[in-house]
Design a protein around this motif. Structure first.
Motif, PDB file in Angstrom:
ATOM      1  N   ASN A  45       0.800  -1.228   0.000  1.00 61.51           N
ATOM      2  CA  ASN A  45       0.000   0.000   0.000  1.00 61.51           C
ATOM      3  C   ASN A  45       0.833   1.279   0.000  1.00 61.51           C
ATOM      4  O   ASN A  45       0.275   2.369  -0.020  1.00 61.51           O
ATOM      5  N   ASP A  46       2.149   1.123  -0.012  1.00 63.01           N
ATOM      6  CA  ASP A  46       3.015   2.296  -0.144  1.00 63.01           C
ATOM      7  C   ASP A  46       3.739   2.296  -1.489  1.00 63.01           C
ATOM      8  O   ASP A  46       4.690   3.029  -1.691  1.00 63.01           O
ATOM      9  N   LYS A  47       3.270   1.465  -2.403  1.00 64.53           N
ATOM     10  CA  LYS A  47       3.929   1.289  -3.712  1.00 64.53           C
ATOM     11  C   LYS A  47       4.033   2.615  -4.473  1.00 64.53           C
ATOM     12  O   LYS A  47       5.047   2.879  -5.097  1.00 64.53           O
ATOM     13  N   THR A  48       2.990   3.408  -4.434  1.00 59.47           N
ATOM     14  CA  THR A  48       2.999   4.733  -5.066  1.00 59.47           C
ATOM     15  C   THR A  48       2.268   5.706  -4.141  1.00 59.47           C
ATOM     16  O   THR A  48       1.541   5.291  -3.227  1.00 59.47           O
ATOM     17  N   LYS A  49       2.422   6.977  -4.434  1.00 56.42           N
ATOM     18  CA  LYS A  49       1.716   7.996  -3.658  1.00 56.42           C
ATOM     19  C   LYS A  49       0.202   7.800  -3.795  1.00 56.42           C
ATOM     20  O   LYS A  49      -0.540   7.918  -2.817  1.00 56.42           O
ATOM     21  N   GLU A  50      -0.258   7.474  -5.004  1.00 57.03           N
ATOM     22  CA  GLU A  50      -1.698   7.277  -5.250  1.00 57.03           C
ATOM     23  C   GLU A  50      -2.241   6.093  -4.465  1.00 57.03           C
ATOM     24  O   GLU A  50      -3.327   6.151  -3.904  1.00 57.03           O
ATOM     25  N   LYS A  51      -1.473   5.006  -4.432  1.00 62.92           N
ATOM     26  CA  LYS A  51      -1.922   3.810  -3.704  1.00 62.92           C
ATOM     27  C   LYS A  51      -1.992   4.110  -2.203  1.00 62.92           C
ATOM     28  O   LYS A  51      -2.938   3.719  -1.531  1.00 62.92           O
ATOM     29  N   GLN A  52      -0.999   4.822  -1.691  1.00 63.87           N
ATOM     30  CA  GLN A  52      -1.018   5.148  -0.270  1.00 63.87           C
ATOM     31  C   GLN A  52      -2.185   6.091   0.046  1.00 63.87           C
ATOM     32  O   GLN A  52      -2.861   5.931   1.058  1.00 63.87           O
ATOM     33  N   GLU A  53      -2.436   7.037  -0.832  1.00 61.24           N
ATOM     34  CA  GLU A  53      -3.564   7.960  -0.656  1.00 61.24           C
ATOM     35  C   GLU A  53      -4.885   7.187  -0.610  1.00 61.24           C
ATOM     36  O   GLU A  53      -5.758   7.452   0.221  1.00 61.24           O
ATOM     37  N   TRP A  54      -5.018   6.211  -1.506  1.00 60.38           N
ATOM     38  CA  TRP A  54      -6.224   5.366  -1.525  1.00 60.38           C
ATOM     39  C   TRP A  54      -6.362   4.638  -0.186  1.00 60.38           C
ATOM     40  O   TRP A  54      -7.434   4.657   0.438  1.00 60.38           O
ATOM     41  N   ALA A  55      -5.277   4.000   0.263  1.00 57.36           N
ATOM     42  CA  ALA A  55      -5.329   3.237   1.515  1.00 57.36           C
ATOM     43  C   ALA A  55      -5.662   4.135   2.703  1.00 57.36           C
ATOM     44  O   ALA A  55      -6.428   3.748   3.593  1.00 57.36           O
ATOM     45  N   LEU A  56      -5.103   5.332   2.712  1.00 55.62           N
ATOM     46  CA  LEU A  56      -5.359   6.268   3.814  1.00 55.62           C
ATOM     47  C   LEU A  56      -6.805   6.750   3.856  1.00 55.62           C
ATOM     48  O   LEU A  56      -7.254   7.291   4.864  1.00 55.62           O
ATOM     49  N   ASN A  57      -7.537   6.528   2.758  1.00 61.13           N
ATOM     50  CA  ASN A  57      -8.920   7.018   2.672  1.00 61.13           C
ATOM     51  C   ASN A  57      -9.962   5.909   2.569  1.00 61.13           C
ATOM     52  O   ASN A  57     -11.111   6.182   2.234  1.00 61.13           O
ATOM     53  N   ILE A  58      -9.586   4.693   2.892  1.00 56.42           N
ATOM     54  CA  ILE A  58     -10.547   3.581   2.840  1.00 56.42           C
ATOM     55  C   ILE A  58     -11.765   3.886   3.716  1.00 56.42           C
ATOM     56  O   ILE A  58     -12.889   3.544   3.364  1.00 56.42           O
ATOM     57  N   HIS A  59     -11.542   4.552   4.824  1.00 60.27           N
ATOM     58  CA  HIS A  59     -12.640   4.863   5.744  1.00 60.27           C
ATOM     59  C   HIS A  59     -13.659   5.827   5.132  1.00 60.27           C
ATOM     60  O   HIS A  59     -14.745   5.999   5.686  1.00 60.27           O
ATOM     61  N   THR A  60     -13.345   6.453   4.013  1.00 56.76           N
ATOM     62  CA  THR A  60     -14.288   7.376   3.372  1.00 56.76           C
ATOM     63  C   THR A  60     -15.039   6.727   2.212  1.00 56.76           C
ATOM     64  O   THR A  60     -15.939   7.341   1.645  1.00 56.76           O
ATOM     65  N   GLU A  61     -14.671   5.497   1.867  1.00 55.84           N
ATOM     66  CA  GLU A  61     -15.294   4.829   0.726  1.00 55.84           C
ATOM     67  C   GLU A  61     -16.642   4.212   1.093  1.00 55.84           C
ATOM     68  O   GLU A  61     -16.792   3.625   2.169  1.00 55.84           O
ATOM     69  N   GLU A  62     -17.561   4.335   0.173  1.00 55.15           N
ATOM     70  CA  GLU A  62     -18.854   3.702   0.340  1.00 55.15           C
ATOM     71  C   GLU A  62     -18.706   2.217  -0.001  1.00 55.15           C
ATOM     72  O   GLU A  62     -17.922   1.853  -0.871  1.00 55.15           O
ATOM     73  N   ASP A  63     -19.424   1.364   0.661  1.00 52.57           N
ATOM     74  CA  ASP A  63     -19.403  -0.078   0.420  1.00 52.57           C
ATOM     75  C   ASP A  63     -18.038  -0.708   0.666  1.00 52.57           C
ATOM     76  O   ASP A  63     -17.682  -1.704   0.046  1.00 52.57           O
ATOM     77  N   ALA A  64     -17.266  -0.118   1.586  1.00 54.15           N
ATOM     78  CA  ALA A  64     -15.988  -0.677   2.017  1.00 54.15           C
ATOM     79  C   ALA A  64     -16.127  -1.126   3.470  1.00 54.15           C
ATOM     80  O   ALA A  64     -16.857  -0.513   4.256  1.00 54.15           O
ATOM     81  N   PHE A  65     -15.423  -2.201   3.804  1.00 54.57           N
ATOM     82  CA  PHE A  65     -15.519  -2.782   5.143  1.00 54.57           C
ATOM     83  C   PHE A  65     -14.151  -3.249   5.596  1.00 54.57           C
ATOM     84  O   PHE A  65     -13.350  -3.718   4.795  1.00 54.57           O
ATOM     85  N   THR A  66     -13.902  -3.130   6.885  1.00 62.16           N
ATOM     86  CA  THR A  66     -12.715  -3.722   7.476  1.00 62.16           C
ATOM     87  C   THR A  66     -13.118  -5.066   8.067  1.00 62.16           C
ATOM     88  O   THR A  66     -14.279  -5.285   8.435  1.00 62.16           O
ATOM     89  N   ILE A  67     -12.134  -5.950   8.147  1.00 62.36           N
ATOM     90  CA  ILE A  67     -12.394  -7.321   8.588  1.00 62.36           C
ATOM     91  C   ILE A  67     -11.485  -7.626   9.773  1.00 62.36           C
ATOM     92  O   ILE A  67     -10.262  -7.459   9.682  1.00 62.36           O
ATOM     93  N   PHE A  68     -12.111  -8.064  10.861  1.00 63.53           N
ATOM     94  CA  PHE A  68     -11.391  -8.362  12.095  1.00 63.53           C
ATOM     95  C   PHE A  68     -11.547  -9.837  12.438  1.00 63.53           C
ATOM     96  O   PHE A  68     -12.584 -10.442  12.156  1.00 63.53           O
ATOM     97  N   ASP A  69     -10.522 -10.407  13.086  1.00 65.28           N
ATOM     98  CA  ASP A  69     -10.598 -11.799  13.519  1.00 65.28           C
ATOM     99  C   ASP A  69     -11.292 -11.879  14.878  1.00 65.28           C
ATOM    100  O   ASP A  69     -11.772 -10.869  15.407  1.00 65.28           O
ATOM    101  N   GLU A  70     -11.303 -13.084  15.442  1.00 69.33           N
ATOM    102  CA  GLU A  70     -11.990 -13.310  16.712  1.00 69.33           C
ATOM    103  C   GLU A  70     -11.375 -12.527  17.875  1.00 69.33           C
ATOM    104  O   GLU A  70     -12.020 -12.270  18.876  1.00 69.33           O
ATOM    105  N   SER A  71     -10.095 -12.166  17.729  1.00 67.56           N
ATOM    106  CA  SER A  71      -9.402 -11.390  18.770  1.00 67.56           C
ATOM    107  C   SER A  71      -9.510  -9.895  18.524  1.00 67.56           C
ATOM    108  O   SER A  71      -8.808  -9.109  19.159  1.00 67.56           O
ATOM    109  N   ASP A  72     -10.360  -9.519  17.581  1.00 73.38           N
ATOM    110  CA  ASP A  72     -10.582  -8.125  17.199  1.00 73.38           C
ATOM    111  C   ASP A  72      -9.321  -7.466  16.639  1.00 73.38           C
ATOM    112  O   ASP A  72      -9.077  -6.287  16.835  1.00 73.38           O
ATOM    113  N   LYS A  73      -8.523  -8.278  15.919  1.00 75.97           N
ATOM    114  CA  LYS A  73      -7.358  -7.754  15.223  1.00 75.97           C
ATOM    115  C   LYS A  73      -7.727  -7.568  13.753  1.00 75.97           C
ATOM    116  O   LYS A  73      -8.368  -8.440  13.150  1.00 75.97           O
TER     117      LYS A  73
END
Length: 152
Positions: A30-58
């Motif tokens: 996710n640090d491959k390019t400035k654009e890719k890092q910018e995208w990753a830094l803004n995942i929380h602003t995307e519609e229909d995006a979700f984070t995935i956590f394991d049973e230990s909430d990691k």
């Protein structure tokens, strides 16, 4: 393993933006390019995006379900330390089950780099099949991709 899907928070995006992969998989870092890092830094602003956590909430991954003219395109990424350990099938199945329940699609597609044999194997075991291929100029490289689809 049980997975919990959540709306991404800014701190999740900050963590995801640091993910780096080894060897040929460094293509996905996710640090491959400035654009890719910018995208990753803004995942929380995307519609229909979700984070995935394991049973230990990691945090172990994230996914998105993008509607492109009525076609659902799946995007997903596993945390680097979670890859290569046999978690792929269970992880992707959980993503598909979550997406099917939430969006009730009849068909879903994804793009996967042709060199990513591990992911292709997982996708095929879960019912995806190759329907097309294309070359995409990414990071000043010509990368070959498969388009894979699963119908329900």
């Amino acid at each position: 393993m049980k997975f919990n899907f959540k709306i991404p928070k800014e701190q999740d995006s900050l963590q995801i933006a640091t993910w780096k992969y080894e060897n040929e998989y460094s293509f996905y870092s996710n640090d491959k390019t400035k654009e890719k890092q910018e995208w990753a830094l803004n995942i929380h602003t995307e519609e229909d995006a979700f984070t995935i956590f394991d049973e230990s909430d990691k945090l172990v991954g994230h996914c998105s379900f993008d509607d492109e003219d009525g076609e659902i395109i799946l995007g997903l990424q596993m945390k680097p330390s979670f890859t290569g350990q046999g978690n792929g099938h269970e992880f992707v199945k959980a993503v598909l089950d979550f997406g099917k329940k939430k969006y009730d699609y009849n068909k879903i597609s994804l793009y996967v780099a042709k060199f990513n044999k591990r992911a292709i194997k997982v996708y095929e075991k879960l019912g995806f099949y190759k329907i097309d291929d294309f070359t995409w100029d990414i990071y000043d490289e010509e990368i070959e991709f498969f388009v894979m689809e699963k119908c329900y």
